[in-house]
Design a protein around this motif. Structure first.
Motif, PDB file in Angstrom:
ATOM      1  N   LEU A 111     -21.919 -21.266  20.018  1.00  0.00           N
ATOM      2  CA  LEU A 111     -20.483 -20.287  20.115  1.00  0.00           C
ATOM      3  C   LEU A 111     -20.189 -19.604  18.941  1.00  0.00           C
ATOM      4  CD1 LEU A 111     -18.247 -20.003  22.351  1.00  0.00           C
ATOM      5  CD2 LEU A 111     -17.106 -21.325  21.144  1.00  0.00           C
TER       6      LEU A 111
ATOM      7  N   GLU B 189     -22.707 -17.614  23.213  1.00  0.00           N
ATOM      8  CA  GLU B 189     -21.592 -16.705  23.274  1.00  0.00           C
ATOM      9  C   GLU B 189     -20.923 -16.306  22.391  1.00  0.00           C
ATOM     10  OE1 GLU B 189     -20.435 -15.667  26.332  1.00  0.00           O
ATOM     11  OE2 GLU B 189     -18.135 -15.989  26.105  1.00  0.00           O
TER      12      GLU B 189
ATOM     13  N   HIS C  51     -19.976 -12.043  13.428  1.00  0.00           N
ATOM     14  CA  HIS C  51     -20.635 -10.627  14.203  1.00  0.00           C
ATOM     15  C   HIS C  51     -22.099 -10.804  13.823  1.00  0.00           C
ATOM     16  CE1 HIS C  51     -16.540  -8.316  14.555  1.00  0.00           C
ATOM     17  NE2 HIS C  51     -16.966  -8.984  15.573  1.00  0.00           N
TER      18      HIS C  51
ATOM     19  N   PHE D  45     -18.386 -17.104  16.387  1.00  0.00           N
ATOM     20  CA  PHE D  45     -17.258 -16.174  16.021  1.00  0.00           C
ATOM     21  C   PHE D  45     -17.528 -15.160  15.108  1.00  0.00           C
ATOM     22  CE2 PHE D  45     -15.097 -20.026  17.837  1.00  0.00           C
ATOM     23  CZ  PHE D  45     -14.047 -19.206  18.517  1.00  0.00           C
TER      24      PHE D  45
ATOM     25  N   VAL E  63     -17.565 -14.688  20.396  1.00  0.00           N
ATOM     26  CA  VAL E  63     -16.456 -14.542  20.506  1.00  0.00           C
ATOM     27  C   VAL E  63     -15.874 -13.587  19.454  1.00  0.00           C
ATOM     28  CG1 VAL E  63     -13.848 -15.626  20.728  1.00  0.00           C
ATOM     29  CG2 VAL E  63     -15.997 -16.755  21.350  1.00  0.00           C
ATOM     30  N   HIS E  64     -15.569 -12.282  19.650  1.00  0.00           N
ATOM     31  CA  HIS E  64     -15.285 -11.231  18.798  1.00  0.00           C
ATOM     32  C   HIS E  64     -13.704 -11.037  18.981  1.00  0.00           C
ATOM     33  CE1 HIS E  64     -19.766 -10.002  18.816  1.00  0.00           C
ATOM     34  NE2 HIS E  64     -19.512 -11.043  17.998  1.00  0.00           N
ATOM     35  N   LEU E  65     -13.051 -11.605  18.148  1.00  0.00           N
ATOM     36  CA  LEU E  65     -11.438 -11.299  18.106  1.00  0.00           C
ATOM     37  C   LEU E  65     -11.175  -9.667  17.656  1.00  0.00           C
ATOM     38  CD1 LEU E  65     -10.298 -14.462  16.529  1.00  0.00           C
ATOM     39  CD2 LEU E  65     -10.540 -14.079  18.789  1.00  0.00           C
ATOM     40  N   SER E  66     -12.029  -9.208  17.088  1.00  0.00           N
ATOM     41  CA  SER E  66     -11.547  -7.729  16.727  1.00  0.00           C
ATOM     42  C   SER E  66     -11.678  -6.810  17.844  1.00  0.00           C
ATOM     43  CB  SER E  66     -12.473  -7.405  15.651  1.00  0.00           C
ATOM     44  OG  SER E  66     -14.075  -7.222  15.952  1.00  0.00           O
ATOM     45  N   GLU E  67     -12.839  -6.887  18.662  1.00  0.00           N
ATOM     46  CA  GLU E  67     -12.750  -6.409  19.988  1.00  0.00           C
ATOM     47  C   GLU E  67     -11.424  -6.579  20.794  1.00  0.00           C
ATOM     48  OE1 GLU E  67     -16.745  -6.937  22.021  1.00  0.00           O
ATOM     49  OE2 GLU E  67     -17.697  -6.514  20.239  1.00  0.00           O
ATOM     50  N   SER E  68     -11.077  -7.849  20.945  1.00  0.00           N
ATOM     51  CA  SER E  68      -9.695  -7.978  21.484  1.00  0.00           C
ATOM     52  C   SER E  68      -8.687  -7.116  21.040  1.00  0.00           C
ATOM     53  CB  SER E  68      -9.385  -9.400  21.534  1.00  0.00           C
ATOM     54  OG  SER E  68     -10.195 -10.350  21.981  1.00  0.00           O
ATOM     55  N   LEU E  69      -8.590  -7.032  19.647  1.00  0.00           N
ATOM     56  CA  LEU E  69      -7.637  -6.314  19.027  1.00  0.00           C
ATOM     57  C   LEU E  69      -7.822  -4.713  19.408  1.00  0.00           C
ATOM     58  CD1 LEU E  69      -6.720  -7.023  15.227  1.00  0.00           C
ATOM     59  CD2 LEU E  69      -5.173  -7.127  17.064  1.00  0.00           C
ATOM     60  N   MET E  70      -9.118  -4.411  19.412  1.00  0.00           N
ATOM     61  CA  MET E  70      -9.319  -3.023  19.742  1.00  0.00           C
ATOM     62  C   MET E  70      -8.682  -2.725  21.200  1.00  0.00           C
ATOM     63  SD  MET E  70     -12.681  -1.752  17.725  1.00  0.00           S
ATOM     64  CE  MET E  70     -13.664  -3.259  17.080  1.00  0.00           C
ATOM     65  N   THR E  71      -9.168  -3.579  22.101  1.00  0.00           N
ATOM     66  CA  THR E  71      -8.760  -3.358  23.435  1.00  0.00           C
ATOM     67  C   THR E  71      -7.271  -3.279  23.786  1.00  0.00           C
ATOM     68  OG1 THR E  71     -10.772  -4.599  24.249  1.00  0.00           O
ATOM     69  CG2 THR E  71      -9.312  -3.967  25.816  1.00  0.00           C
TER      70      THR E  71
END
Lengths: 215, 215
Positions: free
Chosen positions: A176, A193, A180, A178, A195-203
């Motif tokens: 897992l 798997e 990049h 976290f 988990v890209h927190l920055s992509e969640s921010l962009m979304t």
């Protein structure tokens, strides 16, 4: 985007945890049976999507009768493989590692936490949540002695590559991630798997923008 | 699964951050131009998928000429809305809140951190990363005085509902949500991005299982 299990597409696989979570809540609320229509409503998808998804795995309901909540939950747990024990370590015990350690309900999904690793000499040897934090000198021995199956990497991208190299050499093939750092491309035989927190921010930025435009 | 921007489907929207991240890396590596074939290869999708995705937004390349990396990155930044300032608070400054505070590169995506909130009396009034942690008594005034656009909720599911109610009353309509509290259903006029770490664990379990079966 990534590997699939034969015919089953990644979007279907990604919905399975949502079904599982939804069915857990229903079971806890004392619901015995549920129709695909009602399940779809809760999950915010269409009933035909629900039937199609569950048919991918052999189908668990009878037309017109709906699904038994407990049975379906157990079947999805089996499908997901969360009913088997996976010995796990966390590598990187900064804020992110601690957040993961205290917020994840590991054992609920079969991930049995066996140890913590970090490079920071101030952390190594200290105790956290009942575990002594180890450094790399213990890595090889620890992984084989404890039959470690998976590592949760709570590291910055810059240091992840070197750590993955060591873990891979020690036999770890499941991550897992976290960071990049692209494990999948560098180690194609691993299950990864990200988990890209920055992509969640962009979304979120996108959703905010499109909401404002539509109002 | 959730809201879309008119014709553009959620899977396309979810790929945009991946394009953005990929183009940032290319730009930093000094790459000026890239073909859809090469971009597809890096992103691990097909070239026709790349062309299709970018056509959804009007197309940024010329057949046979490829894309200018810097231009495409800027256009995607605009599309995502990460080029505009969004005043942001974090609510919940436990391990997860701290991890988010120190690991997220907020400003890179236009999220300007303006304040921290928590209920824990031991935390309220203390300083972290240059911010004094506030409690709910300051909430309404703070949100309007600082024109807060978005809140990052680093809370357990059990306490998230009450906090969202207060934030909504104070005018907040945009949430990055780490809890399983269902903001979207309860406040349909909000933009919500959920980050469900437990689903990532379940997906990893599935990938591990299907890899072992295929080997």
């Amino acid at each position: 985007m990534s590997k699939t299990d034969g015919q089953i597409s990644m979007p279907v696989i990604r919905r399975l945890p949502k079904y599982y979570r939804c069915l857990c809540t229903l079971e806890q609320s004392g619901v015995d049976k549920i129709s695909s229509r009602k399940l779809a409503e809760i999950m915010n998808i269409t009933a035909s999507q629900v039937r199609q998804d569950l048919n991918c795995f052999g189908g668990f309901g009878q037309q017109g009768y709906g699904y038994f909540v407990a049975t379906l939950r157990q079947e999805i747990a089996k499908l997901l493989g969360i009913d088997t024990i996976k010995n796990t370590v966390i590598y990187g015990i900064g804020n992110l590692g601690r957040a993961v350690l205290y917020h994840f309900d590991f054992e609920k999904f079969g991930f049995q936490l066996k140890g913590l690793f970090d490079k920071n000499p101030e952390l190594v040897g200290t105790e956290l949540a009942g575990f002594i934090i180890n450094d790399d000198s213990k890595l090889d021995k620890f992984m084989s002695e404890n039959s470690i199956d998976a590592a949760i990497l709570c590291l910055p991208t810059t240091s992840a590559g070197a750590v993955v190299e060591k873990l891979y050499a020690a036999g770890i093939r499941n991550f897992l991630n976290f960071s990049h750092y692209d494990i999948r491309t560098n180690y194609p035989d691993c299950a990864v798997e990200d988990v890209h927190l920055s992509e969640s921010l962009m979304t979120l930025a996108y959703l905010m923008k499109s909401k404002d435009r539509n109002n």
